[in-house]
Scaffold this motif. Sequence first.
Motif, PDB file in Angstrom:
ATOM      1  N   GLN A 159       6.938   7.834  -4.881  1.00 23.74           N
ATOM      2  CA  GLN A 159       6.547   9.046  -5.597  1.00 23.74           C
ATOM      3  C   GLN A 159       6.749  10.311  -4.770  1.00 23.74           C
ATOM      4  OE1 GLN A 159       5.535   9.215  -8.812  1.00 23.74           O
ATOM      5  NE2 GLN A 159       5.918   7.007  -8.952  1.00 23.74           N
ATOM      6  N   ASP A 160       6.649  10.184  -3.447  1.00 22.37           N
ATOM      7  CA  ASP A 160       6.721  11.383  -2.597  1.00 22.37           C
ATOM      8  C   ASP A 160       7.302  11.031  -1.233  1.00 22.37           C
ATOM      9  OD1 ASP A 160       6.400  13.823  -1.334  1.00 22.37           O
ATOM     10  OD2 ASP A 160       4.222  13.620  -1.102  1.00 22.37           O
TER      11      ASP A 160
ATOM     12  N   SER B 135       2.905   7.818   4.984  1.00 17.58           N
ATOM     13  CA  SER B 135       3.450   6.621   4.342  1.00 17.58           C
ATOM     14  C   SER B 135       4.874   6.361   4.809  1.00 17.58           C
ATOM     15  CB  SER B 135       3.410   6.760   2.817  1.00 17.58           C
ATOM     16  OG  SER B 135       2.083   6.665   2.340  1.00 17.58           O
TER      17      SER B 135
ATOM     18  N   ASN C  93       5.780  12.403   2.050  1.00 14.62           N
ATOM     19  CA  ASN C  93       4.502  11.941   2.595  1.00 14.62           C
ATOM     20  C   ASN C  93       4.770  11.307   3.961  1.00 14.62           C
ATOM     21  OD1 ASN C  93       2.239  10.149   3.216  1.00 14.62           O
ATOM     22  ND2 ASN C  93       1.515  10.570   1.147  1.00 14.62           N
TER      23      ASN C  93
ATOM     24  N   ILE D 258       3.617   4.844  -2.835  1.00 10.79           N
ATOM     25  CA  ILE D 258       3.359   6.245  -2.475  1.00 10.79           C
ATOM     26  C   ILE D 258       4.655   6.920  -2.072  1.00 10.79           C
ATOM     27  CG2 ILE D 258       2.174   7.774  -0.843  1.00 10.79           C
ATOM     28  CD1 ILE D 258      -0.025   5.619  -0.633  1.00 10.79           C
ATOM     29  N   LEU D 259       5.445   6.244  -1.255  1.00 10.93           N
ATOM     30  CA  LEU D 259       6.705   6.811  -0.782  1.00 10.93           C
ATOM     31  C   LEU D 259       7.692   6.978  -1.928  1.00 10.93           C
ATOM     32  CD1 LEU D 259       7.700   7.702   1.998  1.00 10.93           C
ATOM     33  CD2 LEU D 259       8.867   5.499   2.217  1.00 10.93           C
TER      34      LEU D 259
ATOM     35  N   GLU E 255       0.810  -1.218   0.000  1.00 13.97           N
ATOM     36  CA  GLU E 255       0.000   0.000   0.000  1.00 13.97           C
ATOM     37  C   GLU E 255       0.847   1.272   0.000  1.00 13.97           C
ATOM     38  OE1 GLU E 255      -3.512   2.167   2.690  1.00 13.97           O
ATOM     39  OE2 GLU E 255      -2.795   0.157   3.205  1.00 13.97           O
ATOM     40  N   HIS E 256       1.924   1.293   0.767  1.00 17.81           N
ATOM     41  CA  HIS E 256       2.609   2.567   1.022  1.00 17.81           C
ATOM     42  C   HIS E 256       3.963   2.749   0.323  1.00 17.81           C
ATOM     43  CE1 HIS E 256      -0.271   4.087   3.956  1.00 17.81           C
ATOM     44  NE2 HIS E 256      -0.353   2.845   4.402  1.00 17.81           N
TER      45      HIS E 256
END
Length: 378
Positions: A219-220, A226, A223, A216-217, A212-213
């Motif tokens: 990409q950013d 995450s 955040n 995301i991490l 899940e995370h």
Amino acid sequence: MSKIIDQFTLKTKIFANQGSLKELEKLKGRKAFIVSDKVMAEFGYLSQVIDHLTKAQIGTESFTGIQPDPDTKVVAEGLKAFQKADPDILIAIGGGSAIDAAKGILYAASQFIDCSKERPYFVAIPSTSGTGSEVTDFSVITAGGDKICLVDEFIAPDLAILDATCIKNVPNKVVVDTGIDVLVHATEAYVSSKATDFTDAMAEKTIQLLFEHLPILNQDIQNSYSRDRVHNASCMAGIAFTNAGLGITHSLSHAIGGKFHLAHGRCNALLLEVVIEYNAELNGSANTLAAEKYAKLAKMLNLPARTIREGVVSYVDAIKGLKRELGIEGGFGELIAEQDYQDSLVYMSQAAKNDRCTPSNPREPSVDELREIYEKVY
């Protein structure tokens, strides 16, 4: 038949999430020996640690000579500085290399320094979300070009501080390498011959958080939510594998990483799905406990798993998809010249067979089978 007794140990106290670095101010002691690297000093994290210790009225001595894949020379240099400092607290801040080096120093100190001295209180502060070294009794030290896996309860940290602000300046490539390393830790612990209900729980949650995370991490890195989840997942995977052990993904990775000086997480990433196929006997009956557990992971991730074979294939495909999303190479052929690779197969296969991680693999491999895996992942 006598019942097999399971064992689960968690020696390390854990403080997690942003702001937990301030827990250093509650330490009691006379002097802290801090093992770190120049990057932590440049980003100001080392000075933050020193500031917190100063507030606790604890003196400090720093050793920042850590390089990636610490070797026996670094451990020897650190041991000299440690002996001169005569600390009652040992603190490691940095990635797996810094924490592994601190463990090597601690172990060496127990062997070569007056044994009547009390073991220093050991604090580990990870700056990457990957090794889980802050809660394990494992340390990987390079000796003569080979990666040696040291395992001893004595070197497990007493306190781990998981403050994910320490990873917000980590390069994207390191985020990917270390994140996949966490996935490998959890997956191998889950199917290990020493797995228990306790380690399974840690591994399952780790894998859920990563799928899940981690994208995301990737990409950013800013955040924070995450970042905390992946950082915590790394620690949970460490708890799982320090109790259950690992497998031949790590054995093969240690051998090839030591030979060609490649990032450990990247090596694991390139090996993982082929090892899963081998452990599950996917080219045969796929009727193994490991196959059942891989299929269970697929169900947990809401992937197709109407049969065990389908579940294994789904989990492998999910890993391949995650790797593509993270920009990981398709094989070692993109990193190593073919002739150099072929010339090293016999040595690497034998080294992997002898690795400390091999005995807990769910399927006992021969040297020839390990070589076949290397050939498939090229």
